[in-house]
Design a protein around this motif. Structure first.
Motif, PDB file in Angstrom:
ATOM      1  N   ASP A 139      44.397  52.600  26.031  1.00 23.48           N
ATOM      2  CA  ASP A 139      44.016  51.215  26.289  1.00 23.48           C
ATOM      3  C   ASP A 139      44.947  50.652  27.353  1.00 23.48           C
ATOM      4  O   ASP A 139      46.145  50.470  27.121  1.00 23.48           O
ATOM      5  N   SER A 140      44.385  50.352  28.525  1.00 20.63           N
ATOM      6  CA  SER A 140      45.211  49.887  29.640  1.00 20.63           C
ATOM      7  C   SER A 140      45.352  48.373  29.682  1.00 20.63           C
ATOM      8  O   SER A 140      45.963  47.835  30.615  1.00 20.63           O
ATOM      9  N   GLY A 141      44.798  47.671  28.685  1.00 17.46           N
ATOM     10  CA  GLY A 141      44.971  46.232  28.606  1.00 17.46           C
ATOM     11  C   GLY A 141      44.002  45.455  29.482  1.00 17.46           C
ATOM     12  O   GLY A 141      43.089  46.015  30.090  1.00 17.46           O
ATOM     13  N   ASP A 142      44.202  44.147  29.538  1.00 19.94           N
ATOM     14  CA  ASP A 142      43.333  43.266  30.305  1.00 19.94           C
ATOM     15  C   ASP A 142      43.790  43.156  31.755  1.00 19.94           C
ATOM     16  O   ASP A 142      44.997  43.085  32.043  1.00 19.94           O
ATOM     17  N   LEU A 143      42.808  43.120  32.656  1.00 16.01           N
ATOM     18  CA  LEU A 143      43.091  42.796  34.037  1.00 16.01           C
ATOM     19  C   LEU A 143      43.402  41.302  34.162  1.00 16.01           C
ATOM     20  O   LEU A 143      42.944  40.493  33.354  1.00 16.01           O
ATOM     21  N   GLU A 144      44.167  40.948  35.183  1.00 14.62           N
ATOM     22  CA  GLU A 144      44.386  39.544  35.509  1.00 14.62           C
ATOM     23  C   GLU A 144      43.437  39.201  36.653  1.00 14.62           C
ATOM     24  O   GLU A 144      43.615  39.678  37.782  1.00 14.62           O
ATOM     25  N   LEU A 145      42.426  38.397  36.359  1.00 16.02           N
ATOM     26  CA  LEU A 145      41.316  38.198  37.290  1.00 16.02           C
ATOM     27  C   LEU A 145      41.273  36.776  37.835  1.00 16.02           C
ATOM     28  O   LEU A 145      41.636  35.816  37.147  1.00 16.02           O
ATOM     29  N   SER A 146      40.777  36.659  39.054  1.00 17.43           N
ATOM     30  CA  SER A 146      40.578  35.354  39.669  1.00 17.43           C
ATOM     31  C   SER A 146      39.372  34.673  39.035  1.00 17.43           C
ATOM     32  O   SER A 146      38.266  35.229  39.017  1.00 17.43           O
ATOM     33  N   PHE A 147      39.563  33.455  38.528  1.00 15.57           N
ATOM     34  CA  PHE A 147      38.450  32.740  37.913  1.00 15.57           C
ATOM     35  C   PHE A 147      37.619  31.972  38.938  1.00 15.57           C
ATOM     36  O   PHE A 147      36.478  31.633  38.682  1.00 15.57           O
ATOM     37  N   GLY A 148      38.177  31.702  40.112  1.00 18.11           N
ATOM     38  CA  GLY A 148      37.456  30.899  41.093  1.00 18.11           C
ATOM     39  C   GLY A 148      36.528  31.693  41.986  1.00 18.11           C
ATOM     40  O   GLY A 148      35.617  31.127  42.583  1.00 18.11           O
ATOM     41  N   LYS A 149      36.754  33.015  42.106  1.00 22.84           N
ATOM     42  CA  LYS A 149      35.983  33.829  43.034  1.00 22.84           C
ATOM     43  C   LYS A 149      35.442  35.072  42.322  1.00 22.84           C
ATOM     44  O   LYS A 149      36.170  36.064  42.168  1.00 22.84           O
ATOM     45  N   PRO A 150      34.184  35.041  41.896  1.00 30.14           N
ATOM     46  CA  PRO A 150      33.619  36.206  41.215  1.00 30.14           C
ATOM     47  C   PRO A 150      33.729  37.493  42.022  1.00 30.14           C
ATOM     48  O   PRO A 150      33.967  38.569  41.459  1.00 30.14           O
ATOM     49  N   GLU A 151      33.573  37.389  43.351  1.00 26.13           N
ATOM     50  CA  GLU A 151      33.648  38.591  44.178  1.00 26.13           C
ATOM     51  C   GLU A 151      35.026  39.248  44.088  1.00 26.13           C
ATOM     52  O   GLU A 151      35.139  40.470  44.061  1.00 26.13           O
ATOM     53  N   ASP A 152      36.084  38.424  44.026  1.00 30.14           N
ATOM     54  CA  ASP A 152      37.438  38.976  43.901  1.00 30.14           C
ATOM     55  C   ASP A 152      37.626  39.633  42.536  1.00 30.14           C
ATOM     56  O   ASP A 152      38.252  40.705  42.425  1.00 30.14           O
TER      57      ASP A 152
END
Length: 284
Positions: A70-83
């Motif tokens: 289990d590599s855990g959760d990614l830290e994702l941009s909430f403002g830009k779906p493409e990113d």
């Protein structure tokens, strides 16, 4: 010696180098069209998995006997779906390049597109098996091309006609169903015909995407867009076990758990158990 407190899904703490399956979370719900909260899904599945046993009496298999990381959760941009999609694609591509199977925990259903792009790049002839209450075939949703309501349409743009096989679909606008008749294989309302479809697909590479709202809200109320008329737990459990054990799965995901909408925790428990059964069925 003390070690960092790193929470994984139950028993999914094998060394990465030894793992057959690699879990990763995509806590993203920025395009949710009704009720947000799926960004908390992957964390809840990981945390609440410790309410399960590692052993499945359904399959007579135990997570303790297999190497899963289990590599855990990614830290994702909430403002830009493409990113966000690019980050998900990058993680899935890394896992695939190392000869392992990526297993994505959402998050809203749009996250599938990121993982599927990576899978399609490695397996261009891949087929999709899709369980869902919703067709997700809109060309856009309120002008947005990247939406959880459009995710299977974006996947279709990669694979073309006849390679997306949908089950359990009971909601969508009229144009989605009209368009879908000429481009995808849709089995409405239930999961009947799955075994025959798997036989037809044979040993072709398959990406399996499971939107948990295929379940009836009486079983799974903790989701952003509940849709009455769904399947029960055992029907889904048997179906995911069949897909994961019979198809040549090269990537998969489970998505659309929204824990805030079921304070009892029952929906999260359902998601945890489905994930366990899928992982065990995927082990060879």
């Amino acid at each position: 010696m003390l070690k960092p407190n790193i929470e994984t899904y139950l028993c999914c703490d094998a060394p990465y180098e030894e793992a057959q399956i690699v879990l990763f979370g995509a806590p993203f719900d920025s395009t949710t069209s009704y009720r947000p909260g799926t960004r908390f899904g992957s964390r809840a599945i990981r945390s609440e998995s410790y309410g399960l046993e590692s052993y499945s009496p359904y399959q007579d298999k135990d997570l303790l006997d297999y190497s899963i990381f289990d590599s855990g959760d990614l830290e994702l941009s909430f403002g830009k779906p493409e990113d966000a999609l690019a980050d998900i694609e990058e993680r899935a591509a890394t896992i695939l390049a190392d000869g392992k199977l990526p297993f994505l925990l959402g998050g809203e259903h749009l996250v599938t597109l990121g993982a599927f792009r990576a899978v399609h790049a490695k397996y261009p002839d891949v087929q999709i098996i899709h369980f869902d209450a919703h067709a997700d075939l809109r060309d856009d949703y309120l002008g947005a091309k990247f939406s959880h309501a459009c995710v299977l349409r974006r996947c279709w743009e990669l694979v073309g006609d006849g390679r997306i096989h949908q089950f359990g679909i009971r909601s969508g606008d009229r144009e989605e169903f009209r368009w879908g008749k000429g481009h995808v294989n849709t089995h409405k309302f239930d999961l009947k015909g799955l075994e025959e479809k798997l036989a037809e697909i044979g040993d072709k590479s398959v990406y399996f995407t499971l939107d948990l709202d295929v379940l009836d809200p009486s079983v799974f109320p903790g989701t952003g867009t509940p849709e009455p008329g769904g399947v029960d737990f055992n029907t889904l459990r048997e179906a995911v076990t069949l897909v994961c054990s019979k198809a040549n799965i090269v990537g998969c995901d489970v998505n659309e758990l929204s824990p805030p909408y079921d304070q009892s925790g029952a929906s999260t428990a359902v998601a945890c158990k489905i994930v366990r059964e899928m992982m065990l069925a995927l082990t060879r």
